[in-house]
Design an enzyme around this catalytic site. Structure first.
Site, PDB file in Angstrom:
ATOM      1  CG  HIS A  95      -1.917  -1.031   1.333  1.00 39.70           C
ATOM      2  ND1 HIS A  95      -1.842  -2.067   2.231  1.00 39.70           N
ATOM      3  CD2 HIS A  95      -3.063  -1.224   0.631  1.00 39.70           C
ATOM      4  CE1 HIS A  95      -2.888  -2.847   2.086  1.00 39.70           C
ATOM      5  NE2 HIS A  95      -3.643  -2.376   1.121  1.00 39.70           N
ATOM      6  CG  ASP A 132      -5.993  -6.738  -5.636  1.00 39.20           C
ATOM      7  OD1 ASP A 132      -6.146  -7.927  -5.304  1.00 39.20           O
ATOM      8  OD2 ASP A 132      -5.605  -5.865  -4.841  1.00 39.20           O
ATOM      9  N   GLY A 152      -3.227  -1.315  -7.164  1.00 40.28           N
ATOM     10  CA  GLY A 152      -2.150  -2.280  -7.288  1.00 40.28           C
ATOM     11  C   GLY A 152      -2.409  -3.262  -8.421  1.00 40.28           C
ATOM     12  CD  GLU A 153       0.932  -3.084 -12.850  1.00 43.18           C
ATOM     13  OE1 GLU A 153       1.911  -3.842 -12.702  1.00 43.18           O
ATOM     14  OE2 GLU A 153       0.917  -2.127 -13.643  1.00 43.18           O
ATOM     15  CB  SER A 204      -4.500  -7.374   4.283  1.00 45.95           C
ATOM     16  OG  SER A 204      -4.159  -6.051   3.951  1.00 45.95           O
ATOM     17  NE  ARG A 205      -9.057 -11.622   2.033  1.00 47.38           N
ATOM     18  CZ  ARG A 205      -9.681 -10.743   1.250  1.00 47.38           C
ATOM     19  NH1 ARG A 205      -9.106 -10.303   0.157  1.00 47.38           N
ATOM     20  NH2 ARG A 205     -10.881 -10.304   1.554  1.00 47.38           N
TER      21      ARG A 205
HETATM   22  O1  PAF Z   1      -8.226  -3.336  -3.329  1.00 44.74           O
HETATM   23  C1  PAF Z   1      -8.864  -3.018  -2.306  1.00 44.74           C
HETATM   24  O2  PAF Z   1      -8.310  -2.850  -1.239  1.00 44.74           O
HETATM   25  C2  PAF Z   1     -10.366  -2.828  -2.399  1.00 44.74           C
HETATM   26  O3  PAF Z   1     -10.933  -3.723  -3.277  1.00 44.74           O
HETATM   27  C3  PAF Z   1     -10.777  -1.382  -2.755  1.00 44.74           C
HETATM   28  C4  PAF Z   1     -10.278  -0.983  -4.139  1.00 44.74           C
HETATM   29  C5  PAF Z   1     -10.208  -0.415  -1.731  1.00 44.74           C
HETATM   30  C6  PAF Z   1     -12.299  -1.249  -2.760  1.00 44.74           C
HETATM   31  O4  PAF Z   1     -12.842  -1.541  -1.517  1.00 44.74           O
END
Ligand code: PAF
Length: 282
Positions: free
Chosen positions: A37, A152, A149-150, A188-189
Protein backbone atom coordinates in the site's frame (compact mmCIF):
# COMPACT_ATOMS: atom_id res chain seq x y z
CA UNK A 1 3.16 13.45 11.59
CA UNK A 2 0.12 11.17 11.30
CA UNK A 3 -2.26 12.44 8.59
CA UNK A 4 -5.60 13.78 9.85
CA UNK A 5 -8.71 11.60 9.49
CA UNK A 6 -12.10 12.74 8.23
CA UNK A 7 -15.14 10.51 8.52
CA UNK A 8 -17.99 12.32 6.76
CA UNK A 9 -18.66 14.18 3.51
CA UNK A 10 -18.75 17.67 5.01
CA UNK A 11 -15.33 17.31 6.65
CA UNK A 12 -13.96 15.71 3.46
CA UNK A 13 -15.23 18.59 1.30
CA UNK A 14 -13.82 21.18 3.71
CA UNK A 15 -10.39 19.51 3.75
CA UNK A 16 -10.22 19.06 -0.03
CA UNK A 17 -11.57 22.47 -1.16
CA UNK A 18 -8.24 24.33 -0.86
CA UNK A 19 -6.35 21.48 -2.61
CA UNK A 20 -8.51 21.06 -5.69
CA UNK A 21 -6.77 23.61 -7.89
CA UNK A 22 -3.35 21.99 -7.21
CA UNK A 23 -4.45 18.41 -7.94
CA UNK A 24 -5.36 15.38 -5.84
CA UNK A 25 -4.16 11.79 -6.16
CA UNK A 26 -6.20 9.11 -4.43
CA UNK A 27 -5.41 5.63 -3.10
CA UNK A 28 -8.47 3.62 -2.05
CA UNK A 29 -7.69 0.88 0.50
CA UNK A 30 -9.35 -1.31 3.07
CA UNK A 31 -6.62 -0.47 5.60
CA UNK A 32 -4.30 -2.87 7.41
CA UNK A 33 -1.60 -1.21 5.37
CA UNK A 34 1.63 -2.95 4.37
CA UNK A 35 4.55 -1.95 2.15
CA UNK A 36 2.50 -2.72 -0.97
CA UNK A 37 0.00 0.00 0.00
CA UNK A 38 2.80 2.41 0.86
CA UNK A 39 4.19 1.91 -2.65
CA UNK A 40 0.78 2.97 -4.03
CA UNK A 41 0.92 6.11 -1.89
CA UNK A 42 4.49 6.81 -3.04
CA UNK A 43 3.28 6.52 -6.67
CA UNK A 44 0.38 8.86 -5.87
CA UNK A 45 2.86 11.41 -4.48
CA UNK A 46 4.53 11.54 -7.89
CA UNK A 47 1.21 12.29 -9.58
CA UNK A 48 -0.19 15.24 -7.62
CA UNK A 49 0.75 17.63 -4.80
CA UNK A 50 -1.95 16.23 -2.48
CA UNK A 51 -2.57 12.58 -1.63
CA UNK A 52 -5.76 11.23 -0.07
CA UNK A 53 -5.99 7.63 1.17
CA UNK A 54 -9.35 6.05 1.96
CA UNK A 55 -9.65 3.28 4.52
CA UNK A 56 -12.94 1.45 4.39
CA UNK A 57 -13.69 -2.26 4.76
CA UNK A 58 -16.45 -2.47 2.18
CA UNK A 59 -19.19 -4.93 3.16
CA UNK A 60 -20.57 -5.02 -0.41
CA UNK A 61 -17.53 -6.83 -1.80
CA UNK A 62 -17.49 -9.73 0.68
CA UNK A 63 -19.54 -12.88 0.18
CA UNK A 64 -21.62 -14.29 3.06
CA UNK A 65 -18.98 -16.92 3.95
CA UNK A 66 -16.00 -14.57 3.58
CA UNK A 67 -13.78 -12.73 6.06
CA UNK A 68 -15.62 -9.38 6.37
CA UNK A 69 -15.98 -9.66 10.18
CA UNK A 70 -12.40 -10.91 10.66
CA UNK A 71 -10.79 -8.44 8.28
CA UNK A 72 -8.19 -6.53 10.37
CA UNK A 73 -9.17 -2.95 11.24
CA UNK A 74 -6.05 -1.06 12.30
CA UNK A 75 -6.71 2.67 11.75
CA UNK A 76 -4.13 4.07 14.19
CA UNK A 77 -1.33 1.78 12.97
CA UNK A 78 -2.34 2.66 9.39
CA UNK A 79 -2.05 6.40 10.10
CA UNK A 80 1.42 5.84 11.57
CA UNK A 81 2.48 3.97 8.42
CA UNK A 82 1.02 6.70 6.20
CA UNK A 83 3.10 9.28 8.09
CA UNK A 84 6.18 7.43 6.74
CA UNK A 85 5.19 8.19 3.12
CA UNK A 86 3.56 11.56 3.62
CA UNK A 87 -0.15 11.08 2.84
CA UNK A 88 -2.05 14.32 3.40
CA UNK A 89 -5.44 13.02 4.48
CA UNK A 90 -7.20 9.78 5.47
CA UNK A 91 -10.85 9.40 4.54
CA UNK A 92 -12.26 6.66 6.79
CA UNK A 93 -15.99 7.01 6.26
CA UNK A 94 -18.60 5.71 8.66
CA UNK A 95 -20.82 3.01 7.16
CA UNK A 96 -23.77 5.40 6.88
CA UNK A 97 -21.58 7.87 4.97
CA UNK A 98 -20.62 5.26 2.37
CA UNK A 99 -24.05 3.67 2.21
CA UNK A 100 -26.78 6.08 3.36
CA UNK A 101 -29.48 3.56 2.38
CA UNK A 102 -29.79 -0.09 3.43
CA UNK A 103 -27.39 -2.25 1.38
CA UNK A 104 -30.29 -4.19 -0.14
CA UNK A 105 -31.63 -0.91 -1.62
CA UNK A 106 -28.30 0.63 -2.62
CA UNK A 107 -27.69 1.36 -6.31
CA UNK A 108 -25.05 -1.01 -7.73
CA UNK A 109 -22.46 -0.51 -10.43
CA UNK A 110 -21.80 -3.61 -12.50
CA UNK A 111 -19.18 -4.11 -15.18
CA UNK A 112 -20.60 -7.08 -17.09
CA UNK A 113 -18.38 -9.81 -18.50
CA UNK A 114 -15.11 -8.81 -16.84
CA UNK A 115 -16.73 -9.06 -13.39
CA UNK A 116 -18.07 -12.56 -13.88
CA UNK A 117 -14.94 -14.49 -14.83
CA UNK A 118 -11.94 -15.72 -12.76
CA UNK A 119 -12.26 -14.21 -9.25
CA UNK A 120 -15.78 -13.05 -10.14
CA UNK A 121 -16.84 -16.64 -10.84
CA UNK A 122 -15.49 -17.78 -7.47
CA UNK A 123 -16.70 -14.72 -5.55
CA UNK A 124 -20.12 -13.86 -7.07
CA UNK A 125 -20.95 -10.17 -6.66
CA UNK A 126 -17.44 -9.28 -5.48
CA UNK A 127 -16.59 -6.93 -8.35
CA UNK A 128 -20.04 -5.31 -8.26
CA UNK A 129 -19.21 -4.41 -4.65
CA UNK A 130 -15.79 -3.10 -5.64
CA UNK A 131 -17.13 -1.05 -8.59
CA UNK A 132 -19.94 0.37 -6.47
CA UNK A 133 -17.73 1.50 -3.58
CA UNK A 134 -15.00 2.85 -5.87
CA UNK A 135 -17.55 4.82 -7.95
CA UNK A 136 -18.94 6.39 -4.78
CA UNK A 137 -15.45 7.11 -3.42
CA UNK A 138 -14.53 8.76 -6.73
CA UNK A 139 -17.65 10.94 -6.56
CA UNK A 140 -16.90 11.98 -2.97
CA UNK A 141 -13.16 12.61 -3.35
CA UNK A 142 -13.21 13.72 -7.03
CA UNK A 143 -9.50 13.01 -7.49
CA UNK A 144 -7.49 13.83 -10.60
CA UNK A 145 -5.57 10.53 -10.34
CA UNK A 146 -6.19 7.20 -8.60
CA UNK A 147 -3.68 4.41 -8.00
CA UNK A 148 -4.49 0.67 -7.78
CA UNK A 149 -2.15 -2.28 -7.29
CA UNK A 150 -1.47 -4.61 -10.21
CA UNK A 151 -1.61 -7.54 -7.78
CA UNK A 152 -5.41 -7.19 -8.05
CA UNK A 153 -5.13 -7.31 -11.82
CA UNK A 154 -8.75 -8.12 -12.59
CA UNK A 155 -9.91 -5.38 -10.19
CA UNK A 156 -7.68 -2.88 -12.01
CA UNK A 157 -9.27 -3.80 -15.36
CA UNK A 158 -12.79 -3.63 -13.89
CA UNK A 159 -12.07 -0.11 -12.54
CA UNK A 160 -10.56 1.04 -15.83
CA UNK A 161 -13.59 -0.24 -17.73
CA UNK A 162 -16.02 1.38 -15.27
CA UNK A 163 -14.23 4.73 -15.50
CA UNK A 164 -14.26 4.60 -19.30
CA UNK A 165 -17.91 3.49 -19.57
CA UNK A 166 -19.22 6.06 -17.06
CA UNK A 167 -16.85 8.84 -18.22
CA UNK A 168 -15.63 9.38 -14.66
CA UNK A 169 -13.05 12.19 -14.84
CA UNK A 170 -10.10 10.47 -13.15
CA UNK A 171 -6.88 8.96 -14.52
CA UNK A 172 -6.28 5.40 -13.35
CA UNK A 173 -2.71 4.22 -12.69
CA UNK A 174 -1.56 0.66 -12.01
CA UNK A 175 1.39 0.17 -9.63
CA UNK A 176 3.69 -2.85 -9.68
CA UNK A 177 3.19 -5.63 -7.16
CA UNK A 178 5.44 -5.42 -4.10
CA UNK A 179 6.87 -8.81 -3.10
CA UNK A 180 8.52 -10.30 -0.04
CA UNK A 181 12.15 -11.36 -0.66
CA UNK A 182 10.94 -14.93 -1.40
CA UNK A 183 8.51 -13.67 -4.06
CA UNK A 184 5.22 -13.81 -2.15
CA UNK A 185 3.08 -10.83 -3.14
CA UNK A 186 2.30 -8.59 -0.17
CA UNK A 187 -1.31 -8.87 0.95
CA UNK A 188 -3.27 -8.26 4.13
CA UNK A 189 -4.47 -11.84 3.82
CA UNK A 190 -0.93 -13.24 4.19
CA UNK A 191 -1.39 -12.88 7.94
CA UNK A 192 -3.98 -15.67 7.84
CA UNK A 193 -1.14 -18.09 6.95
CA UNK A 194 0.37 -20.24 9.70
CA UNK A 195 4.21 -20.19 9.79
CA UNK A 196 4.22 -23.55 8.03
CA UNK A 197 1.80 -22.32 5.31
CA UNK A 198 3.79 -19.10 4.97
CA UNK A 199 6.88 -21.17 4.13
CA UNK A 200 4.96 -22.94 1.33
CA UNK A 201 3.17 -19.83 -0.01
CA UNK A 202 5.95 -18.61 -2.41
CA UNK A 203 5.15 -21.65 -4.58
CA UNK A 204 2.40 -19.47 -6.05
CA UNK A 205 4.91 -16.94 -7.41
CA UNK A 206 7.25 -19.72 -8.58
CA UNK A 207 4.45 -21.40 -10.55
CA UNK A 208 3.45 -18.10 -12.18
CA UNK A 209 7.06 -17.38 -13.03
CA UNK A 210 7.58 -20.79 -14.62
CA UNK A 211 4.54 -20.27 -16.85
CA UNK A 212 5.45 -16.66 -17.73
CA UNK A 213 9.01 -17.69 -18.61
CA UNK A 214 7.76 -20.50 -20.84
CA UNK A 215 5.48 -18.01 -22.62
CA UNK A 216 8.35 -15.56 -23.00
CA UNK A 217 10.41 -18.38 -24.58
CA UNK A 218 7.67 -18.84 -27.16
CA UNK A 219 5.44 -21.59 -25.78
CA UNK A 220 1.82 -21.30 -26.88
CA UNK A 221 0.63 -24.53 -25.30
CA UNK A 222 -1.60 -22.72 -22.85
CA UNK A 223 -3.46 -25.81 -21.72
CA UNK A 224 -0.24 -27.57 -20.77
CA UNK A 225 1.15 -24.54 -18.92
CA UNK A 226 -2.10 -24.18 -16.99
CA UNK A 227 -2.13 -27.87 -16.06
CA UNK A 228 1.51 -27.69 -14.93
CA UNK A 229 0.86 -24.59 -12.82
CA UNK A 230 -2.17 -26.14 -11.18
CA UNK A 231 -0.31 -29.40 -10.49
CA UNK A 232 2.65 -27.55 -8.93
CA UNK A 233 0.32 -25.68 -6.60
CA UNK A 234 -1.69 -28.75 -5.65
CA UNK A 235 1.56 -30.60 -4.89
CA UNK A 236 2.34 -27.83 -2.38
CA UNK A 237 -1.05 -28.17 -0.67
CA UNK A 238 -2.95 -25.32 -2.38
CA UNK A 239 -6.58 -25.70 -3.40
CA UNK A 240 -6.60 -23.98 -6.77
CA UNK A 241 -9.49 -21.76 -7.89
CA UNK A 242 -7.80 -21.04 -11.21
CA UNK A 243 -4.42 -20.93 -12.90
CA UNK A 244 -4.77 -19.45 -16.34
CA UNK A 245 -3.15 -17.56 -19.20
CA UNK A 246 -5.18 -14.65 -20.58
CA UNK A 247 -5.03 -11.64 -22.83
CA UNK A 248 -3.58 -8.89 -20.62
CA UNK A 249 -5.94 -6.18 -21.88
CA UNK A 250 -9.34 -7.84 -21.55
CA UNK A 251 -8.72 -11.24 -19.88
CA UNK A 252 -10.05 -12.98 -22.98
CA UNK A 253 -8.31 -15.99 -24.57
CA UNK A 254 -4.58 -15.36 -25.13
CA UNK A 255 -3.05 -15.04 -28.57
CA UNK A 256 0.49 -14.64 -29.77
CA UNK A 257 1.57 -11.13 -30.62
CA UNK A 258 -0.74 -9.70 -27.94
CA UNK A 259 0.18 -8.88 -24.31
CA UNK A 260 -0.49 -11.84 -22.04
CA UNK A 261 -0.81 -12.33 -18.29
CA UNK A 262 -0.74 -15.46 -16.13
CA UNK A 263 -3.18 -15.25 -13.24
CA UNK A 264 -3.84 -17.53 -10.29
CA UNK A 265 -6.03 -17.71 -7.21
CA UNK A 266 -5.52 -20.50 -4.71
CA UNK A 267 -6.33 -21.26 -1.11
CA UNK A 268 -3.80 -22.29 1.50
CA UNK A 269 -5.38 -22.97 4.87
CA UNK A 270 -7.63 -20.00 5.70
CA UNK A 271 -6.00 -17.67 3.16
CA UNK A 272 -7.11 -17.15 -0.42
CA UNK A 273 -4.10 -15.79 -2.29
CA UNK A 274 -4.14 -14.16 -5.72
CA UNK A 275 -1.23 -13.14 -7.88
CA UNK A 276 -0.32 -12.62 -11.53
CA UNK A 277 2.58 -11.96 -13.86
CA UNK A 278 2.43 -10.15 -17.16
CA UNK A 279 4.67 -11.85 -19.65
CA UNK A 280 6.17 -8.51 -20.70
CA UNK A 281 7.09 -7.87 -17.02
CA UNK A 282 9.53 -10.72 -16.57
O1 PAF B 1 -8.23 -3.34 -3.33
C1 PAF B 1 -8.86 -3.02 -2.31
O2 PAF B 1 -8.31 -2.85 -1.24
C2 PAF B 1 -10.37 -2.83 -2.40
O3 PAF B 1 -10.93 -3.72 -3.28
C3 PAF B 1 -10.78 -1.38 -2.75
C4 PAF B 1 -10.28 -0.98 -4.14
C5 PAF B 1 -10.21 -0.41 -1.73
C6 PAF B 1 -12.30 -1.25 -2.76
O4 PAF B 1 -12.84 -1.54 -1.52
Amino acid sequence: MKPPVVRDCEALDAALAPWRSDGIAFVPTMGNLHDGHLALVARARELAPRVVVSIYVNPLQFGPQEDFAAYPRTLEEDRARLAEVGADLVFAPWDEVMYPRPLSETTRVRVPGLSEILCGAHRPGHFDGVATVVARLFNLVRPDHAVFGEKDYQQLLVIRRMVADLAIPVRIHGASTVREPDGLAMSSRNQYLSPEERARAPALYRALRAAAEALARGSEDYGRLEAQGRAALEATGFRVDYFTVRDADDLGPPSSGRPRVVLAAARLGRARLIDNLRVDAI
